[in-house]
Scaffold this active site. Sequence first.
Site, PDB file in Angstrom:
ATOM      1  N   GLU A  55       0.822  -1.206   0.000  1.00  0.00           N
ATOM      2  CA  GLU A  55       0.000   0.000   0.000  1.00  0.00           C
ATOM      3  C   GLU A  55       0.862   1.264   0.000  1.00  0.00           C
ATOM      4  O   GLU A  55       0.560   2.232  -0.707  1.00  0.00           O
ATOM      5  CB  GLU A  55      -0.925   0.013   1.225  1.00  0.00           C
ATOM      6  CG  GLU A  55      -1.887  -1.157   1.277  1.00  0.00           C
ATOM      7  CD  GLU A  55      -1.349  -2.387   2.011  1.00  0.00           C
ATOM      8  OE1 GLU A  55      -2.162  -3.250   2.377  1.00  0.00           O
ATOM      9  OE2 GLU A  55      -0.113  -2.493   2.233  1.00  0.00           O
ATOM     10  N   CYS A  86      -0.313   1.724   6.943  1.00  0.00           N
ATOM     11  CA  CYS A  86      -0.842   1.896   5.600  1.00  0.00           C
ATOM     12  C   CYS A  86      -2.197   2.604   5.604  1.00  0.00           C
ATOM     13  O   CYS A  86      -2.462   3.458   4.752  1.00  0.00           O
ATOM     14  CB  CYS A  86      -0.934   0.542   4.908  1.00  0.00           C
ATOM     15  SG  CYS A  86       0.680  -0.214   4.628  1.00  0.00           S
TER      16      CYS A  86
END
Length: 158
Positions: A55, A86
């Site tokens: 991510e 993330c």
Amino acid sequence: MQAEKEFMNKAIEVAKDSAKRGDYALGAVIVKENKIIATGTTNLKHENDPTVHAEIVAIRNACKSVGSKFLNDCILYTTHEPCPMCASAAIWARMEGIVFGASLEDALEYAKSKATRKFTWRQINIKCKDILLKGDPKLELIEKFMREDCNKLFELSS
């Protein structure tokens, strides 16, 4: 916000490519205006950097692509529920939302049943939803989208 199979399928494809290179089978894509503008894989093994989650890599690539630290109107698709780092990065990037496949519970269950010296799955047991609820702006969340397909990726990481 509506989840689209084509974008999660691309995240799954990216995750499989990561596994073929010898890293974890985790993938992410970022979509803006119904087009993929960035992809990312987890590069922990190759870069010896604990922050290069799929991510984060996708967010960095998307920011370069649009020329801004903000990813307004962008959706993050990821094969695994984002960790607190993330999920926070998605908030700070001012994204519209997150769509994920395999859940934190799925990963913990897999790790418990398959843990070996080669495979250990470390987690911070905080749900993505809990991070998003405390963040500003408020991101939309679609959980467990194409979950079974994403859960199959754990086998490629062990």
